[in-house]
Design a protein around this motif. Structure first.
Motif, mmCIF file in Angstrom:
data_model
loop_
_atom_site.group_PDB
_atom_site.id
_atom_site.type_symbol
_atom_site.label_atom_id
_atom_site.label_comp_id
_atom_site.label_asym_id
_atom_site.label_seq_id
_atom_site.Cartn_x
_atom_site.Cartn_y
_atom_site.Cartn_z
ATOM 1 N N VAL A 556 81.859 29.241 4.783
ATOM 2 C CA VAL A 556 81.808 29.500 6.220
ATOM 3 C C VAL A 556 81.632 30.992 6.479
ATOM 4 C CG1 VAL A 556 83.066 29.307 8.410
ATOM 5 C CG2 VAL A 556 83.168 27.446 6.737
ATOM 6 N N SER A 557 82.331 31.834 5.696
ATOM 7 C CA SER A 557 82.194 33.278 5.895
ATOM 8 C C SER A 557 80.781 33.749 5.564
ATOM 9 C CB SER A 557 83.222 34.027 5.034
ATOM 10 O OG SER A 557 82.975 33.809 3.654
ATOM 11 N N GLU A 558 80.170 33.175 4.532
ATOM 12 C CA GLU A 558 78.798 33.542 4.180
ATOM 13 C C GLU A 558 77.832 33.140 5.300
ATOM 14 O OE1 GLU A 558 75.622 35.085 2.251
ATOM 15 O OE2 GLU A 558 77.749 35.293 1.713
ATOM 16 N N CYS A 559 78.034 31.950 5.856
ATOM 17 C CA CYS A 559 77.183 31.514 6.967
ATOM 18 C C CYS A 559 77.408 32.385 8.200
ATOM 19 C CB CYS A 559 77.459 30.044 7.297
ATOM 20 S SG CYS A 559 76.867 28.898 6.037
ATOM 21 N N TRP A 560 78.641 32.840 8.400
ATOM 22 C CA TRP A 560 78.907 33.752 9.513
ATOM 23 C C TRP A 560 78.125 35.041 9.349
ATOM 24 C CZ3 TRP A 560 81.415 38.530 9.086
ATOM 25 C CH2 TRP A 560 81.643 39.190 10.316
ATOM 26 N N LEU A 586 85.694 27.781 14.298
ATOM 27 C CA LEU A 586 85.232 28.311 13.013
ATOM 28 C C LEU A 586 85.666 29.760 12.813
ATOM 29 C CD1 LEU A 586 81.641 26.765 12.989
ATOM 30 C CD2 LEU A 586 83.599 26.046 11.606
ATOM 31 N N LYS A 587 85.534 30.578 13.851
ATOM 32 C CA LYS A 587 85.934 31.981 13.729
ATOM 33 C C LYS A 587 87.448 32.119 13.637
ATOM 34 C CE LYS A 587 81.848 33.719 16.168
ATOM 35 N NZ LYS A 587 81.344 34.419 17.369
ATOM 36 N N LEU A 588 88.172 31.280 14.389
ATOM 37 C CA LEU A 588 89.634 31.316 14.296
ATOM 38 C C LEU A 588 90.098 30.864 12.912
ATOM 39 C CD1 LEU A 588 92.377 31.754 15.621
ATOM 40 C CD2 LEU A 588 92.255 29.414 16.505
ATOM 41 N N GLY A 589 89.391 29.885 12.335
ATOM 42 C CA GLY A 589 89.722 29.463 10.981
ATOM 43 C C GLY A 589 89.547 30.590 9.985
ATOM 44 N N LEU A 590 88.446 31.353 10.129
ATOM 45 C CA LEU A 590 88.231 32.503 9.239
ATOM 46 C C LEU A 590 89.294 33.565 9.449
ATOM 47 C CD1 LEU A 590 84.349 32.993 9.400
ATOM 48 C CD2 LEU A 590 85.700 32.035 7.532
ATOM 49 N N LEU A 591 89.664 33.819 10.705
ATOM 50 C CA LEU A 591 90.662 34.849 10.990
ATOM 51 C C LEU A 591 92.020 34.457 10.412
ATOM 52 C CD1 LEU A 591 91.217 37.530 12.450
ATOM 53 C CD2 LEU A 591 91.781 36.211 14.499
ATOM 54 N N CYS A 592 92.414 33.200 10.596
ATOM 55 C CA CYS A 592 93.724 32.755 10.088
ATOM 56 C C CYS A 592 93.758 32.742 8.566
ATOM 57 C CB CYS A 592 94.044 31.365 10.633
ATOM 58 S SG CYS A 592 94.414 31.321 12.406
ATOM 59 N N SER A 593 92.633 32.432 7.932
ATOM 60 C CA SER A 593 92.597 32.374 6.465
ATOM 61 C C SER A 593 92.074 33.667 5.861
ATOM 62 C CB SER A 593 91.734 31.191 6.016
ATOM 63 O OG SER A 593 90.426 31.287 6.557
ATOM 64 N N HIS A 594 92.265 34.763 6.571
ATOM 65 C CA HIS A 594 91.851 36.066 6.051
ATOM 66 C C HIS A 594 92.619 36.365 4.764
ATOM 67 C CE1 HIS A 594 90.926 40.302 5.768
ATOM 68 N NE2 HIS A 594 90.072 40.176 6.777
ATOM 69 N N SER A 620 80.735 39.828 14.221
ATOM 70 C CA SER A 620 79.305 40.066 14.063
ATOM 71 C C SER A 620 79.000 40.207 12.586
ATOM 72 C CB SER A 620 78.884 41.336 14.819
ATOM 73 O OG SER A 620 79.483 42.477 14.220
ATOM 74 N N ALA A 621 77.761 40.322 12.275
ATOM 75 C CA ALA A 621 77.366 40.425 10.875
ATOM 76 C C ALA A 621 77.753 41.753 10.260
ATOM 77 C CB ALA A 621 75.851 40.222 10.738
ATOM 78 N N LEU A 663 86.798 42.543 5.451
ATOM 79 C CA LEU A 663 87.126 41.323 6.185
ATOM 80 C C LEU A 663 87.134 40.103 5.283
ATOM 81 C CD1 LEU A 663 87.590 39.692 8.736
ATOM 82 C CD2 LEU A 663 85.118 39.667 9.089
ATOM 83 N N PHE A 664 86.176 40.061 4.370
ATOM 84 C CA PHE A 664 86.079 38.884 3.520
ATOM 85 C C PHE A 664 86.478 39.187 2.071
ATOM 86 C CE2 PHE A 664 84.491 36.096 6.592
ATOM 87 C CZ PHE A 664 83.721 36.846 7.453
ATOM 88 N N GLY A 665 87.417 40.074 1.910
ATOM 89 C CA GLY A 665 88.009 40.307 0.598
ATOM 90 C C GLY A 665 87.048 40.837 -0.436
ATOM 91 N N GLY A 666 86.090 41.660 -0.023
ATOM 92 C CA GLY A 666 85.202 42.279 -0.998
ATOM 93 C C GLY A 666 84.027 41.440 -1.402
ATOM 94 N N ARG A 667 83.799 40.256 -0.774
ATOM 95 C CA ARG A 667 82.654 39.420 -1.121
ATOM 96 C C ARG A 667 81.393 39.935 -0.436
ATOM 97 N NH1 ARG A 667 86.706 35.806 -0.284
ATOM 98 N NH2 ARG A 667 86.057 35.415 1.840
#
Length: 667
Positions: A556-560, A586-594, A620-621, A663-667
């Motif tokens: 999901v983060s990659e698609c974001w 979807l964005k709230l899911g990413l934020l909570c699972s940061h 944003s990207a 934001l995405f742990g270095g990915r």
């Protein structure tokens, strides 16, 4: 002369093929082909099954009968009648028997127990079986859609009956219907009649001492031309399971193109005696004194036993006095779940099995969790769940009604959730797909329940196992968080103690592997994975997916980042969702699972996002901003405020603009 001889020969052949039949008033002289555990008793009973477990028994005449006209393929009329009896020392799971017409006597591949020696899991329902059977079934199997555990059914190539009804007969005396118990051990007579011209199959049953009822129990319009072959065997099939059953046929008559000959009931062999032999008059005379003494001993023993049970039942441990809700008796829960019967099983979890039950006193439907004896933490999990949710009351939590402890049995009693667990409706090929409105309401409900656990109750409750399989749905499809076997409690304003790492892969926050400390933030991480699971219709870990899609959060983060986050929505929804709500989830899911603990919101903020009171930060990207207020020394990360970059100067707080790598742990 030759013509006359030829006609006589054809008539004799026609008689042998079309008018075949036989009558057995007992089976001592019958030429039957027997297999499995079937046999003939010394007095002439056909015994299909005996005390051997998990075996089958078949009995067929040695020669087949011609069932179809070779010129046009139509099935001839036929009729049969037989007298049977079923002995069952233990009624539960005692399997019945079947009258069967089959192209092969051996019934290859047939299994015992629930398959009654007719089919197996792979060929049940195959049209190539060419089997017609009349089942006299004493087990209700939901897999075969049985009407109850005492029924008569017409089976065509399958144990899913085309027509069935509870065992009963129409009485000539009063014109009403009277029930029959197939497990009574009493002899009963069955009539099966097929009219080839009208394509009609009638089945009638009655006690052996009653005349044949005028009205059949089952009547079906069925064309057997595609079912029966030209030459078929007729006979009986039965099987045993883990519980022993003795199935007998006392007499049998069969005829093609005519009425089966009536059985001579006076010549039928006697069934084995049930119960003890009659005592002599001498014993009856001396029995009263012995009986009185025996009764006195029994009553004394019972009174002592009951007194001891009552005395020990009143002894409660300290935790039960302080926290315990209603304590049920084992007997009531045993009756409620029909002896923890397999048919009442609604789920199997890591800590045990869950059964549906109806409390005998109040008739209230409940769910009874039987804590597994194999669970190494057994009693600790049991006590934890009682203490943690025994006093919790929230509309989005599964309520614990009571519990039971008896001789090592650990039982928890909850409200029954008629729509089961959420994961079954998401992943187990449900008949209907959950709508987006239902999913959105379920997510908000679980968030509300989790907010109650973290902030609103007198103590902080860390659930530690938030996932779709632990979310149950009531009759209105409201989500309720349950299964508190791993939960931990601590007081507000204190830090949770380091504990063992527990949870489910894909829902566990990354810091757990380093610190072993479960906090409200680790629950928030699990909740974020849960949001994505519901919105995307995908489990957090999906090994069969492509490399970039194995971990749901990563995908999901990659698609974001690519600006295609809506492509991760559940394809089963199609376009049936609100775009704004889907993006929010979807964005709230990413934020909570940061991956970074400090960047996750608390559940109070999650509720504000879901209610629309506070907007989510713009993702944003390239980046988004997280703004922290000036915190005192003792204030925790749960108090941070997520805001838009435009509020940076007005807040007076510390602002950190972080890019994708952070934001995405270095990915």
């Amino acid at each position: 002369m030759f013509t006359i001889i030829l006609l006589l020969f054809l008539l004799i052949k026609l008689e042998a093929s079309n008018e075949g039949g036989f009558t057995y008033n007992g089976f001592l002289s019958a030429k039957l082909s027997l297999d499995g555990i079937a046999g003939i008793t010394p007095n002439g009973l056909l015994e299909l099954t005996n005390i051997t477990q998990q075996r089958k028994g078949h009995a067929f005449p040695s020669m087949p009968l011609q069932f179809k006209d070779p010129t046009n393929g139509t099935v001839y009329s036929f009729s049969t009648t037989f007298v049977f009896a079923i002995f069952a020392p233990y009624p539960d799971f005692c399997h019945g028997m079947a009258f069967v017409i089959t192209p092969e006597r051996e019934l290859p591949g047939a299994l015992p127990a629930i398959y009654i020696g007719l089919f197996n899991s792979s060929n049940n329902g195959n049209s190539t079986n060419h089997v017609l059977a009349l089942e006299l079934d004493t087990v209700q199997n939901l897999e075969f859609e049985d009407v109850d555990d005492n029924h008569v059914g017409i089976d065509i190539n399958s144990l899913n009956s085309t027509n069935s009804a509870p065992a009963a007969y129409y009485s000539k005396e009063n014109g009403g219907i009277k029930n029959l118990s197939l497990l009574s051990g009493e002899p009963m007579q069955v009539w099966v009649e097929y009219n080839g011209r009208h394509k009609k199959l009638d089945v009638t049953i009655a006690p052996v001492k009653k005349p044949k009822p005028n009205r059949p129990l089952l009547s079906s319009r069925v064309n057997l031309s595609s079912v029966l072959l030209e030459n078929m065997y007729v006979g009986f099939s039965s099987a045993t399971g883990v519980v022993i059953t003795s199935n007998y046929v006392l007499g049998w008559s069969f005829r093609m193109n005519g009425n089966a000959q009536d059985l001579d009931l006076s010549r039928l062999p006697k069934l084995p005696r049930r119960g003890p032999k009659r005592k002599s008059k001498m014993l009856v005379v001396g029995l009263p004194t012995i009986l009185l003494g025996f009764i006195f001993v029994i009553l004394t023993s019972v009174l002592l036993f009951v007194r001891r049970k009552i005395r020990f039942a009143e002894i409660l441990e300290d935790w039960e006095r302080e926290y315990g809700p209603q304590r049920f008796s084992y007997k009531d829960l045993f009756i409620a779940t029909k002896g923890f019967r397999y048919t009442e099983l609604v789920g199997i979890g890591g800590f045990g099995r869950v059964y549906k039950g109806v409390l005998p006193s109040s008739k209230v439907e409940v769910a009874v969790k039987r804590v597994s004896h194999e669970s190494r933490q057994g009693m600790r999990e049991f006590i934890a769940e009682i203490i943690s949710i025994g006093r919790l009351r929230h509309r989005n939590l599964v309520w614990l009604i009571g519990y039971c402890r008896c001789k090592g049995e650990l039982l928890l009693v909850y409200d029954f959730m008629p729509n089961g667990s959420l994961d079954k409706l998401l992943f187990d090929q449900p008949i209907s797909v959950l709508t987006w409105n239902q999913r959105f309401r379920i997510i908000k409900g679980v968030a509300s329940g989790l907010y109650y656990l973290h902030d609103e109750w007198e103590q902080i409750v860390i659930h530690r196992d938030i996932k779709a399989s632990n979310v149950l749905l009531d009759d209105e499809f409201n989500g309720r968080l349950g299964d508190f076997g791993l939960s931990r409690l601590y007081d507000h304003g204190t830090d949770p103690q380091t504990t063992h790492v527990v949870g489910t892969l894909g829902y566990m926050a990354p810091e757990l592997s380093r610190t072993g400390k479960a906090t409200t933030s680790t629950d928030v991480y699990s909740f974020g994975a849960f949001i994505l699971e519901v919105a995307c219709g995908r489990r957090p870990i999906y090994p069969r997916a492509s490399a970039e899609e194995v971990v749901l959060v990563d995908w999901v983060s990659e698609c974001w980042r690519r600006g295609t986050i809506l492509e991760t929505s559940d394809p089963n929804l199609g376009s049936g969702y609100v775009v704004g709500e889907m993006e929010l989830m979807l964005k709230l899911g990413l934020l909570c699972s940061h991956p970074v603990l400090a960047y996750r919101p608390c559940m109070r903020q999650v509720m504000q996002f879901l209610d629309g009171d506070v907007p989510l930060p713009e993702l944003s990207a390239s980046s988004f901003s997280v703004t922290f207020p000036r915190l005192g020394h003792n204030e925790g990360v749960d108090d941070f405020i997520v805001s838009n970059p435009s509020s940076l100067d007005k807040s007076g707080g510390y602002s950190s603009s972080i890019g994708e790598s952070i934001l995405f742990g270095g990915r």
